[in-house]
Design a protein around this motif. Structure first.
Motif, PDB file in Angstrom:
ATOM      1  N   ILE A 177       0.827  -1.204   0.000  1.00 62.75           N
ATOM      2  CA  ILE A 177       0.000   0.000   0.000  1.00 62.75           C
ATOM      3  C   ILE A 177       0.858   1.248   0.000  1.00 62.75           C
ATOM      4  O   ILE A 177       0.642   2.177  -0.771  1.00 62.75           O
ATOM      5  CB  ILE A 177      -0.898   0.060   1.262  1.00 62.75           C
ATOM      6  CG1 ILE A 177      -1.507  -1.301   1.519  1.00 62.75           C
ATOM      7  CG2 ILE A 177      -1.956   1.123   1.091  1.00 62.75           C
ATOM      8  CD1 ILE A 177      -2.303  -1.342   2.778  1.00 62.75           C
ATOM      9  N   VAL A 178       1.859   1.260   0.887  1.00 60.78           N
ATOM     10  CA  VAL A 178       2.672   2.453   1.072  1.00 60.78           C
ATOM     11  C   VAL A 178       3.353   2.861  -0.235  1.00 60.78           C
ATOM     12  O   VAL A 178       3.398   4.033  -0.592  1.00 60.78           O
ATOM     13  CB  VAL A 178       3.710   2.191   2.177  1.00 60.78           C
ATOM     14  CG1 VAL A 178       4.599   3.401   2.349  1.00 60.78           C
ATOM     15  CG2 VAL A 178       3.008   1.866   3.477  1.00 60.78           C
ATOM     16  N   ASP A 179       3.835   1.871  -0.964  1.00 60.72           N
ATOM     17  CA  ASP A 179       4.476   2.170  -2.247  1.00 60.72           C
ATOM     18  C   ASP A 179       3.454   2.646  -3.267  1.00 60.72           C
ATOM     19  O   ASP A 179       3.721   3.522  -4.086  1.00 60.72           O
ATOM     20  CB  ASP A 179       5.177   0.926  -2.803  1.00 60.72           C
ATOM     21  CG  ASP A 179       6.304   0.481  -1.886  1.00 60.72           C
ATOM     22  OD1 ASP A 179       6.823   1.339  -1.147  1.00 60.72           O
ATOM     23  OD2 ASP A 179       6.649  -0.712  -1.902  1.00 60.72           O
ATOM     24  N   ALA A 180       2.274   2.038  -3.207  1.00 66.95           N
ATOM     25  CA  ALA A 180       1.266   2.328  -4.225  1.00 66.95           C
ATOM     26  C   ALA A 180       0.754   3.759  -4.114  1.00 66.95           C
ATOM     27  O   ALA A 180       0.479   4.396  -5.125  1.00 66.95           O
ATOM     28  CB  ALA A 180       0.106   1.342  -4.109  1.00 66.95           C
ATOM     29  N   ILE A 181       0.621   4.274  -2.882  1.00 65.46           N
ATOM     30  CA  ILE A 181       0.017   5.601  -2.750  1.00 65.46           C
ATOM     31  C   ILE A 181       1.059   6.704  -2.639  1.00 65.46           C
ATOM     32  O   ILE A 181       0.718   7.876  -2.586  1.00 65.46           O
ATOM     33  CB  ILE A 181      -0.949   5.683  -1.536  1.00 65.46           C
ATOM     34  CG1 ILE A 181      -0.215   5.348  -0.244  1.00 65.46           C
ATOM     35  CG2 ILE A 181      -2.145   4.791  -1.740  1.00 65.46           C
ATOM     36  CD1 ILE A 181      -1.098   5.503   0.983  1.00 65.46           C
ATOM     37  N   ARG A 182       2.353   6.352  -2.626  1.00 65.91           N
ATOM     38  CA  ARG A 182       3.379   7.386  -2.572  1.00 65.91           C
ATOM     39  C   ARG A 182       3.316   8.229  -3.847  1.00 65.91           C
ATOM     40  O   ARG A 182       3.238   7.709  -4.950  1.00 65.91           O
ATOM     41  CB  ARG A 182       4.771   6.739  -2.461  1.00 65.91           C
ATOM     42  CG  ARG A 182       5.817   7.699  -1.886  1.00 65.91           C
ATOM     43  CD  ARG A 182       7.213   7.213  -2.176  1.00 65.91           C
ATOM     44  NE  ARG A 182       7.430   5.829  -1.780  1.00 65.91           N
ATOM     45  CZ  ARG A 182       7.728   5.465  -0.535  1.00 65.91           C
ATOM     46  NH1 ARG A 182       7.842   6.352   0.411  1.00 65.91           N
ATOM     47  NH2 ARG A 182       7.916   4.208  -0.253  1.00 65.91           N
ATOM     48  N   VAL A 183       3.313   9.513  -3.686  1.00 60.86           N
ATOM     49  CA  VAL A 183       3.127  10.391  -4.854  1.00 60.86           C
ATOM     50  C   VAL A 183       4.354  10.363  -5.756  1.00 60.86           C
ATOM     51  O   VAL A 183       5.456  10.397  -5.263  1.00 60.86           O
ATOM     52  CB  VAL A 183       2.866  11.842  -4.417  1.00 60.86           C
ATOM     53  CG1 VAL A 183       2.276  12.632  -5.581  1.00 60.86           C
ATOM     54  CG2 VAL A 183       1.951  11.882  -3.221  1.00 60.86           C
TER      55      VAL A 183
END
Ligand SMILES: Nc1ncnc2c1ncn2[C@@H]1O[C@H](COP(=O)(O)OP(=O)(O)OP(=O)(O)O)[C@@H](O)[C@H]1O
Ligand SMILES: [Mg+2]
Lengths: 235, 411
Positions: free
Chosen positions: B405-411
């Motif tokens: 998740i963290v990688d996916a939503i990082r801008v």
């Protein structure tokens, strides 16, 4: 005057392994307690680990060390599945880039979290989402696509989406970052009022001191630790 | 109950999500599914065509006698070259058949060179001299009127059943049964009663008609005595070879002075079934290759778009989607899409295969009795599409479920 404790961080650290095998220490011992009704602002320069901290608070990421309690339970051992259910039920996210689902109308975006609800909330998702959009003043734009909405309107859709399952904690990562000053202020006031009304805790990350001033508690994230901002001003 | 409700709403919601996703990416989905539609259409068509050809061929082959068919001859030992026809032989056959409890048995003989006329039309015809059991043995039946019965031997007028050539050529299709037609017996004219008509048709210009041996004896034998006859029995396939041997030797004891031969003579005993299977296999193989290529392009598109959707997956995870749910939604997306595409392929196949114009184009001629579209082929088509959806869905679904998740939503 704070309610029940929701989140408690004790000496939380977070480090990541860099490609050259060295460790990058982003958070170096964060302690923070979040209770119902709290409005907390965290300010800090770019790259200081604000988003990293927010991800940990939102059960999206895990600390490297330290204690993280979610409603009295050790959250470092929470299974991915339980963490997902907890996020759906009790946590709401608002992002700097709005993060609306492309190709879906405003209404469908706000309905999306209810797709992971069960029972009444799932079957009443259309009504609940419509109400949530009306509350943020977008009752007339239910069927608009995200790209046809202004930045402020998109962020209001995102706020409606974050609030539609009545979370206990709302986490906002630079919610005004992509907006001009006046729009940003209006969005912040909306977020503030809506969480005040529902009694949810609000944690806002921002680099704008004026935005931070709206919160009742302010912290600065620097060198991987949190410092109370009020104390700093008093000094 | 609560967990059941959760599973149910989860299932409904995953289907809705899949449907939404497909709706949003209409064009991409459409393009990537064309291959699946074409492949399923050709696969279904191959299976259906093979099935229908098999059925047509089997029906054709069974006109010559259904398995297991035992044919029996008796040759007079005075050196005649053709199987004898005499009351003695007929009686010996009937007796032996009864002894062996044979259910379906019939004498078969032919007589040529007849003219049949009615309402001003005259057609050449051959006469088949058979017992009533001939119809079940050869899988023919009266499509209009009725087939011959033992009692027809007692009729005051000769009773016959005609084939489709005579039925149509003599205008019998305009009236009802029984109908009267004129037949020549030598130089005489005889009025015969047509009691029924079959749907069969001989290859040549002339027609065919059937009558009982007793009828022939009474009205026609004087001017054209039968030269030869065989005797047929339809028996269970199992043990039929042994039965033929025993039957032959038993009938032999009833017929001193004759040499009796009894053997299996249906198409299965010649082993004539292989070519069709090979044809079906080849057609299926080609369709399989098309299907494989279609699936690969589908998988390719799914993987490329999955990369673009990782962010969306991250967003959904942030508001409560479990990895299991993400996996299931992406999987359903693939299955719903291919099921729809495959369903369309099956419809196309049905439209093509059952179209008379297409059939006459492929066969170079129309066929009399169109077999129905095999349900099995349609089910195969749908089943294969769902399987393709599941197989090509697994990989993107795994990718989606493993998104951090963290990688996916990082801008
Ligand atoms: N998974 C990771 N791998 C490598 N480096 C990371 C990872 N996650 C975060 N970082 C680094 O950690 C630091 C803090 O990141 P973070 O996104 O938390 O900062 P931020 O305070 O939110 O910054 P901004 O205000 O620009 O959003 C950055 O230097 C970032 O590059
Ligand atoms: Mg950040």
């Amino acid at each position: 005057m704070s309610g029940a404790q929701l989140l408690k961080l004790e000496n939380v650290t977070r480090s990541v392994l860099m490609p050259d095998d060295s460790e990058l220490h982003i958070l170096n011992g964060i302690s923070l307690s979040v209770s119902e009704g709290d409005h907390i602002a965290i300010v800090g320069r770019s790259g200081t680990g604000k988003s990293t901290l927010l991800n940990i608070l939102g059960l999206l990421d895990r600390p490297t060390s330290g204690n993280l309690a979610w409603r009295g339970q050790d959250a470092t051992r929470l299974s991915a599945r339980r963490a997902a259910h907890a996020r759906g039920r009790d946590l709401g996210f608002v992002f700097q880039q709005f993060n609306l689902l492309p190709g879906r109308t405003a209404l469908e975006n706000v309905m999306a979290p209810l797709m992971y609800a069960t029972g009444r909330d799932f079957w009443r998702r259309r009504t609940l989402a419509t109400e949530a959009l009306e509350k943020v003043g977008l009752g007339a734009r239910l069927d608009s696509m995200p790209q046809t909405l202004s930045g402020g309107e998109q962020q209001r859709v995102a706020i409606a989406r974050a609030l539609v399952r009545k979370p206990r904690v709302v986490l906002a990562d630079e919610p005004t970052g992509a907006l001009d000053v006046t729009t940003g202020r209006a969005v912040m006031e909306l977020l503030d009022a809506a969480t005040l009304e529902s009694g949810a805790a609000l944690i806002t990350i921002t680099h704008d001191i004026n935005v931070a001033a709206l919160a009742r508690e302010q912290f600065r994230l620097e060198d991987g630790v949190l410092k109370g901002l009020a104390a700093e001003v008093a000094q | 109950m609560n967990s059941l409700g959760r599973i149910f709403t989860g299932f409904v919601a995953a289907l809705l999500e899949a449907w939404q996703e497909l709706r949003i990416h209409k064009l991409r989905v459409l393009l990537s599914l064309i291959g699946v539609t074409i492949a399923v259409a050709s696969l279904t068509t191959a299976v259906a065509a093979a099935g229908m050809a098999q059925q047509l061929m089997t029906e054709q082959l069974e006109r010559n006698g259904r398995p297991a068919l035992i044919t029996t001859y008796a040759m007079n030992e005075r050196g005649e070259q053709v199987p004898s026809v005499s009351p003695q032989v007929t009686e010996a056959f009937a007796k032996t058949a009864e002894r062996f409890n044979v259910e379906y048995a019939s004498m078969v003989s032919r007589s040529f060179g007849y003219q049949v006329s009615a309402q001003g039309a005259t057609l050449d015809s051959e006469v088949m001299i058979v017992d009533p059991d001939y119809a079940p043995i050869h899988r023919i039946f009266a499509q209009h009127g009725r087939w011959l019965e033992a009692e027809d031997a007692q009729n005051l007028a000769p009773a016959v059943v005609v084939d489709r050539t005579l039925y149509q050529g003599l205008g019998l299709d305009q009236g009802s049964f029984p109908a009267s037609v004129e037949m020549n017996a030598g130089n005489q004219k005889i009025t015969v009663t047509v009691i029924g008509a079959t749907s069969t048709k001989e290859g040549g210009l002339g027609g065919q008609l059937w009558m009982l041996p007793q009828t022939y004896d009474h009205w026609f034998a004087a001017s054209a005595p039968l030269t030869d006859a065989s005797y047929e029995m339809w028996v269970p396939i199992e043990g039929s070879e042994v039965l033929a041997a025993h039957f032959g030797s038993q009938m032999q004891t009833e017929l001193p002075g004759y040499s009796v031969q009894s053997m299996r003579s249906d198409y299965l005993s010649w082993g004539a079934d292989e070519s069709l299977k090979q044809l079906a296999l080849a057609a299926g193989g080609i369709a399989g290759v098309i299907l494989l290529l279609g699936s690969l392009s589908l998988l390719n598109v799914a993987m490329v778009t999955m990369k673009q959707r990782i962010r969306e997956v991250g967003i959904r995870r942030s508001f409560g989607a479990t990895t299991g749910r993400v996996f299931f939604s992406v999987m359903m997306e693939s299955i719903v899409a291919t099921a729809v595409a495959g369903g369309l392929g099956v419809l196309i196949s049905v439209a093509v295969v059952t179209n008379p114009k297409v059939i006459s184009l492929v066969l170079g001629q129309g066929i009399d009795q169109m077999p129905g579209f095999p349900v099995g082929a349609a089910l195969t088509g749908i089943g294969v599409s769902i399987a393709v959806g599941a197989l090509t869905g697994v990989l993107p679904a795994l990718v989606a479920a493993r998104v951090r998740i963290v990688d996916a939503i990082r801008v």
